[in-house]
Design an enzyme around this catalytic site. Structure first.
Site, PDB file in Angstrom:
ATOM      1  N   ALA A  69      51.007  -7.588  23.146  1.00 27.23           N
ATOM      2  CA  ALA A  69      51.801  -8.790  23.418  1.00 27.23           C
ATOM      3  C   ALA A  69      53.235  -8.446  23.800  1.00 27.23           C
ATOM      4  O   ALA A  69      53.971  -9.296  24.296  1.00 27.23           O
ATOM      5  CB  ALA A  69      51.798  -9.716  22.205  1.00 27.23           C
ATOM      6  N   ASN A  72      48.230  -4.164  15.349  1.00 29.44           N
ATOM      7  CA  ASN A  72      49.606  -4.612  15.542  1.00 29.44           C
ATOM      8  C   ASN A  72      49.677  -6.138  15.666  1.00 29.44           C
ATOM      9  O   ASN A  72      50.010  -6.823  14.726  1.00 29.44           O
ATOM     10  CB  ASN A  72      50.220  -3.941  16.772  1.00 29.44           C
ATOM     11  CG  ASN A  72      51.727  -4.039  16.790  1.00 29.44           C
ATOM     12  OD1 ASN A  72      52.313  -5.010  16.321  1.00 29.44           O
ATOM     13  ND2 ASN A  72      52.389  -3.046  17.341  1.00 29.44           N
ATOM     14  N   ASP A  73      49.341  -6.650  16.831  1.00 30.08           N
ATOM     15  CA  ASP A  73      49.485  -8.090  17.068  1.00 30.08           C
ATOM     16  C   ASP A  73      48.643  -8.921  16.100  1.00 30.08           C
ATOM     17  O   ASP A  73      49.047 -10.022  15.720  1.00 30.08           O
ATOM     18  CB  ASP A  73      49.086  -8.437  18.509  1.00 30.08           C
ATOM     19  CG  ASP A  73      50.029  -7.807  19.526  1.00 30.08           C
ATOM     20  OD1 ASP A  73      51.211  -7.617  19.187  1.00 30.08           O
ATOM     21  OD2 ASP A  73      49.574  -7.497  20.644  1.00 30.08           O
ATOM     22  N   VAL A  74      47.476  -8.414  15.682  1.00 35.01           N
ATOM     23  CA  VAL A  74      46.579  -9.205  14.834  1.00 35.01           C
ATOM     24  C   VAL A  74      47.058  -9.276  13.388  1.00 35.01           C
ATOM     25  O   VAL A  74      46.453  -9.971  12.566  1.00 35.01           O
ATOM     26  CB  VAL A  74      45.136  -8.650  14.883  1.00 35.01           C
ATOM     27  CG1 VAL A  74      44.581  -8.756  16.290  1.00 35.01           C
ATOM     28  CG2 VAL A  74      45.068  -7.222  14.361  1.00 35.01           C
TER      29      VAL A  74
END
Length: 472
Positions: free
Chosen positions: A439, A398-400
Site C-alpha cells: 500500500a 505488513n498492510d494486513v
C-alpha cells in the site's frame, strides 16, 4: 473414433456421451467443494483432475477434429510440462504460475472460437447465437491472455508494480470495450467481413494490456482472481461455439468460482471491484519507511530475548505474510512452534484472506511444512483471541496488520479488515527493514510501545530463535 465401435451402439452414443459428461461435471463440483479446506484440498484436485480426464477421453468419441497422434502428443507434452512445473516452481512463484495458466486458458478459448469460425467455408451458415458467442469468446479470451501476462510481469518484477497510467486511460478502456461489443454486433450480421473479426481480436488483445497496466501491485491478487474468472467465462463461450456441454459447464464453474473469490477478496480489503480496476492503487514496496526522521522510537529484540518471551508465554499467535514465503521459512517456523508446544505453549496461526500474493497462499505454504490444519485460523476466528495472547509473531506481514486501517479515515487502507495483533500483550515483527508494504504507507505498529522489531531475513531470524530456544 465412432468408426471403431459396433454399429448397434452408434444410435445410443450421443446420449451416452452426455451422461458421461454429467459424471465428469459431478467430479468438477465435488472437487471445488473439497477445495474449501486445506485438509481436503489435495483430494479436491484429484477429483477435478479425474473429471477432466473423463472429459478428454469422452470428447474423443464426440468430436472428430484431429488425429490421435496430435491428441496423444498434446497430452504427453502438456502432462510433462505440468509435472515439471509442479515439482520445480516454488510456492513464492505460484501466483505468477496461476497468472500464466489463466493466460493460456484464455488464449486457448480464443483459438477454439477462431478455429471453429475459420474452418467454415461459408460463415453465414452459423446461427446468430453462435456468431455472438464466437465474438465474445475471442474478446474475453484474448483480453485474458494479454492481461494475465501483464499481471505475470508485474508479479515477476520486469514490469513495474506501480500503477502505470495517464490521463484518459480509463475512458479509453471503457470506450474500447464498448467498441468491441458494437463490432461483435456488426460481425453477427455480417460474418463474411474478416476485417471486423481481426479488429475485434486486435482491440481485445490491447484492452487486456491497458486494463491491467494501471492496476498497482497491491491489487494483483484480486486481478489474478478476476482473470481466472474471465478464463472460465471464455471457456464457457468456446463451449457454446462448438456445442460442448462439458466445456460450457466447467467454464461456468470456473467463472462463478473466480467471481465469488474476487468478491471475497474485495470485501477483505474493504474495496469495491470498480475501485480495484480503476483506482490505480498500490505499487512496489521498495519505498523508504516513514519514521526514519528520528522522531519515532523503534525497539529491537534479539533471538535470545525473544526465546525467553515465547518460551514462558501461555499463548503465541503467528501472523504470516509474504516475507515468510520469500524466505522459505515455513519449515523452521514449524520447528519453533513444535518446541513451544513441547513446553506447553498454545500455538495458533492467524491467516488474513489476502496475506501473501494470492488467496490461500499462506495456508498452502504452512501445509507444506505439515502445520496442523486446526491451528490455521482465519481472520474472523483469530481476532477475538488476540486480547488473550501473550506474544504475536508477525512474520513478513505488513498492510494486513497495519492499525491505521482502523484509526485513520484518510488512509488508503482505512476500513480494510485486519488482524488485530495490536490487541495482544506483545507483538514482535520479523522484517528486513521499516519499508512500507504494497500500500506504500508507514505502519505505526512498528513504533508501538509494546512492539519489538526483529530485523533480518525471516528464515535466518527464525533459525536463530530456534537455536536460542535450546538454551532456555
Amino acid at each position: 473414433m465412432s468408426q471403431f465401435l459396433p454399429e448397434a451402439i452408434l444410435p445410443y452414443l450421443p446420449d451416452t456421451i452426455q451422461i458421461i459428461y454429467l459424471v465428469a461435471t459431478f467430479f468438477f463440483i465435488r472437487g471445488l467443494k473439497l477445495l474449501n479446506s486445506p485438509a481436503t484440498a489435495r483430494k479436491g484436485n484429484q477429483f477435478a483432475a479425474l473429471g477432466m480426464f473423463i472429459g478428454i477421453v469422452v470428447t474423443l468419441f464426440d468430436q472428430q477434429i484431429v488425429s490421435f497422434e496430435w491428441i496423444i502428443g498434446g497430452v504427453l507434452i502438456g502432462g510433462l510440462i505440468g509435472a515439471v512445473l509442479a515439482k520445480k516452481v516454488a510456492m513464492t512463484a505460484m501466483p505468477e504460475l496461476v497468472a500464466v495458466f489463466n493466460g493460456f486458458g484464455g488464449g486457448a478459448s480464443a483459438l477454439v472460437a477462431w478455429g471453429e469460425f475459420s474452418r467454415l467455408v461459408d460463415p453465414t451458415t452459423m446461427t446468430p447465437d453462435s456468431l455472438v458467442t464466437t465474438g465474445l469468446g475471442v474478446f474475453i479470451g484474448a483480453l485474458t491472455f494479454t492481461g494475465s501476462f501483464i499481471a505475470f510481469g508485474k508479479l515477476k518484477g520486469f514490469i513495474s508494480g506501480n500503477a502505470i497510467t495517464f490521463p484518459g486511460l480509463n475512458v479509453i478502456n471503457i470506450g474500447s470495450m464498448i467498441a468491441v461489443l458494437v463490432l461483435i454486433g456488426i460481425f453477427t450480421f455480417d460474418p463474411t467481413n474478416q476485417t471486423i473479426f481481426w479488429i475485434i481480436l486486435g482491440l481485445s488483445l490491447l484492452i487486456g494490456i491497458t486494463s491491467v497496466i494501471p492496476i498497482g501491485g497491491a491489487d494483483m491478487p484480486v486481478v489474478i482472481s478476476l482473470l481466472n474468472s474471465y478464463s472460465g467465462i471464455a471457456a464457457s463461450m468456446a463451449g457454446f461455439v462448438i456445442g460442448n456441454n462439458l466445456l460450457i459447464i466447467s467454464g461456468a464453474l470456473v467463472g462463478a468460482a473466480g467471481l465469488i473469490l474476487t468478491n471475497i477478496m474485495c470485501k477483505a480489503m474493504n474495496r469495491s471491484l470498480t475501485n480495484v480496476i480503476f483506482g490505480a492503487f498500490g505499487g512496489d514496496s521498495g519505498g523508504a519507511g516513514a519514521g526514519e526522521d528520528g522522531d519515532k522510537t523503534v525497539r529491537e529484540t534479539s533471538a535470545e530475548d525473544l526465546a525467553i518471551q515465547v518460551a514462558y508465554a501461555s499463548k503465541v499467535v503467528i501472523a504470516p505474510g509474504y516475507g515468510l514465503a520469500v524466505a522459505q521459512a515455513q519449515h523452521v517456523l514449524k520447528e519453533v512452534a513444535q518446541k513451544l508446544e513441547e513446553r506447553g505453549v498454545q500455538v495458533k496461526y492467524g491467516i488474513h484472506p489476502v496475506a501473501g500474493r494470492m488467496p490461500g497462499h499462506m495456508n498452502v505454504l504452512l501445509a507444506e511444512a505439515d502445520v496442523p490444519y486446526d491451528q490455521l485460523l482465519d481472520m474472523d476466528q483469530i481476532n477475538p483471541e488476540f486480547k488473550t495472547t501473550d506474544v504475536v509473531l508477525v512474520i513478513g506481514a505488513n498492510d494486513v496488520v497495519n492499525p491505521v486501517a482502523k484509526t485513520e479515515p484518510g488512509s488508503p487502507i482505512y476500513g480494510m479488515p485486519i488482524l488485530n495483533v495490536d490487541d495482544a500483550k506483545r507483538t514482535v515483527v520479523f522484517k528486513r527493514s521499516l519499508s512500507p508494504g504494497y500500500a506504500g504507507i508507514d505502519n505505526p505498529l512498528f513504533y508501538a510501545e509494546k512492539n519489538q522489531m526483529f530485523f533480518g531475513d525471516a528464515k535466518k531470524s527464525l533459525q536463530a530463535l530456534n537455536e536460542a530456544l535450546n538454551d532456555v
